[in-house]
Motif scaffolding. Structure first.
Motif, PDB file in Angstrom:
ATOM      1  N   ALA A  14       0.836  -1.205   0.000  1.00  0.00           N
ATOM      2  CA  ALA A  14       0.000   0.000   0.000  1.00  0.00           C
ATOM      3  C   ALA A  14       0.868   1.252   0.000  1.00  0.00           C
ATOM      4  O   ALA A  14       0.571   2.225  -0.707  1.00  0.00           O
ATOM      5  N   SER A  15       1.951   1.233   0.770  1.00  0.00           N
ATOM      6  CA  SER A  15       2.831   2.399   0.807  1.00  0.00           C
ATOM      7  C   SER A  15       3.545   2.601  -0.517  1.00  0.00           C
ATOM      8  O   SER A  15       3.674   3.729  -0.990  1.00  0.00           O
ATOM      9  N   LYS A  16       3.985   1.514  -1.153  1.00  0.00           N
ATOM     10  CA  LYS A  16       4.640   1.636  -2.462  1.00  0.00           C
ATOM     11  C   LYS A  16       3.668   2.202  -3.491  1.00  0.00           C
ATOM     12  O   LYS A  16       4.026   3.095  -4.264  1.00  0.00           O
ATOM     13  N   ALA A  17       2.434   1.710  -3.509  1.00  0.00           N
ATOM     14  CA  ALA A  17       1.439   2.230  -4.453  1.00  0.00           C
ATOM     15  C   ALA A  17       1.226   3.725  -4.237  1.00  0.00           C
ATOM     16  O   ALA A  17       1.159   4.514  -5.193  1.00  0.00           O
ATOM     17  N   PHE A  18       1.130   4.143  -2.961  1.00  0.00           N
ATOM     18  CA  PHE A  18       0.951   5.556  -2.635  1.00  0.00           C
ATOM     19  C   PHE A  18       2.140   6.379  -3.125  1.00  0.00           C
ATOM     20  O   PHE A  18       1.978   7.382  -3.825  1.00  0.00           O
ATOM     21  N   TYR A  19       3.363   5.979  -2.758  1.00  0.00           N
ATOM     22  CA  TYR A  19       4.540   6.767  -3.119  1.00  0.00           C
ATOM     23  C   TYR A  19       4.851   6.703  -4.608  1.00  0.00           C
ATOM     24  O   TYR A  19       5.321   7.692  -5.180  1.00  0.00           O
ATOM     25  N   ASP A  20       4.593   5.575  -5.266  1.00  0.00           N
ATOM     26  CA  ASP A  20       4.776   5.534  -6.720  1.00  0.00           C
ATOM     27  C   ASP A  20       3.898   6.597  -7.381  1.00  0.00           C
ATOM     28  O   ASP A  20       4.345   7.314  -8.289  1.00  0.00           O
ATOM     29  N   ALA A  21       2.639   6.723  -6.923  1.00  0.00           N
ATOM     30  CA  ALA A  21       1.720   7.707  -7.498  1.00  0.00           C
ATOM     31  C   ALA A  21       2.097   9.132  -7.109  1.00  0.00           C
ATOM     32  O   ALA A  21       2.250  10.005  -7.970  1.00  0.00           O
ATOM     33  N   GLY A  84      -1.639  11.438  -4.561  1.00  0.00           N
ATOM     34  CA  GLY A  84      -1.563  10.829  -3.242  1.00  0.00           C
ATOM     35  C   GLY A  84      -2.933  10.494  -2.679  1.00  0.00           C
ATOM     36  O   GLY A  84      -3.138   9.425  -2.114  1.00  0.00           O
ATOM     37  N   LEU A  85      -3.889  11.405  -2.856  1.00  0.00           N
ATOM     38  CA  LEU A  85      -5.259  11.126  -2.396  1.00  0.00           C
ATOM     39  C   LEU A  85      -5.840   9.925  -3.129  1.00  0.00           C
ATOM     40  O   LEU A  85      -6.460   9.052  -2.516  1.00  0.00           O
ATOM     41  N   ALA A  86      -5.628   9.870  -4.445  1.00  0.00           N
ATOM     42  CA  ALA A  86      -6.167   8.773  -5.251  1.00  0.00           C
ATOM     43  C   ALA A  86      -5.524   7.441  -4.902  1.00  0.00           C
ATOM     44  O   ALA A  86      -6.118   6.383  -5.131  1.00  0.00           O
ATOM     45  N   ASP A 114       0.393   9.618   4.501  1.00  0.00           N
ATOM     46  CA  ASP A 114       0.497   8.393   3.713  1.00  0.00           C
ATOM     47  C   ASP A 114      -0.307   7.280   4.384  1.00  0.00           C
ATOM     48  O   ASP A 114      -0.859   7.482   5.472  1.00  0.00           O
ATOM     49  N   PRO A 115      -0.402   6.091   3.762  1.00  0.00           N
ATOM     50  CA  PRO A 115      -1.199   5.015   4.363  1.00  0.00           C
ATOM     51  C   PRO A 115      -0.735   4.597   5.760  1.00  0.00           C
ATOM     52  O   PRO A 115      -1.525   4.049   6.530  1.00  0.00           O
ATOM     53  N   ALA A 116       0.520   4.848   6.112  1.00  0.00           N
ATOM     54  CA  ALA A 116       1.029   4.498   7.443  1.00  0.00           C
ATOM     55  C   ALA A 116       0.870   5.642   8.436  1.00  0.00           C
ATOM     56  O   ALA A 116       1.257   5.513   9.594  1.00  0.00           O
TER      57      ALA A 116
END
Length: 127
Positions: A14-21, A84-86, A114-116
């Protein structure tokens, strides 16, 4: 001054998906997962890493801490915020916009968690 910044995350995916975006909106390439399961972002001579805590305890965010990412324009900061919101982030602080800083400086700031739960900011120095 800094060689790298590393933060903890319990859900690396989840964190990788957030930061990649979110970081992708700032022109940062997608993170690479190393042999230890850490995610590494490299851009402009800097490194930003995500890891599960080595001590096996849950990851926690720094109360009062903020990680700031440079944005080349107000549009880039807005794109970072939207991406980041998406991708699972949550808005915090005031909406993105110009803030007056000491010394007459004007800063365009956009804040997310972020998600964390880590507090993040995209910052563009307005001329």
């Amino acid at each position: 001054m800094f060689s790298h910044i590393m933060i903890g995350a319990d859900d690396i995916g989840a964190s990788k998906a957030f930061y990649d975006a979110a970081l992708g909106a700032l022109g940062v390439p997608a993170g690479i997962v190393d042999e230890w399961g850490r995610v590494i972002y490299a851009h402009g001579g800097s490194r930003f890493l995500l890891t599960k805590p080595i001590d096996g305890e849950p990851a926690t965010h720094a109360n009062g801490g903020t990680l700031g990412f440079a944005a080349e324009s107000t549009d880039a900061a807005d794109a970072w915020h939207a991406a980041g919101l998406a991708a699972g982030g949550t808005a915090c602080e005031d909406p993105p916009g110009i803030r007056e800083a000491t010394g007459g400086r004007r800063l365009y700031l956009a804040y997310l968690r972020d998600p964390a739960g880590n507090k993040l900011c995209a910052l563009h120095r307005v001329a």
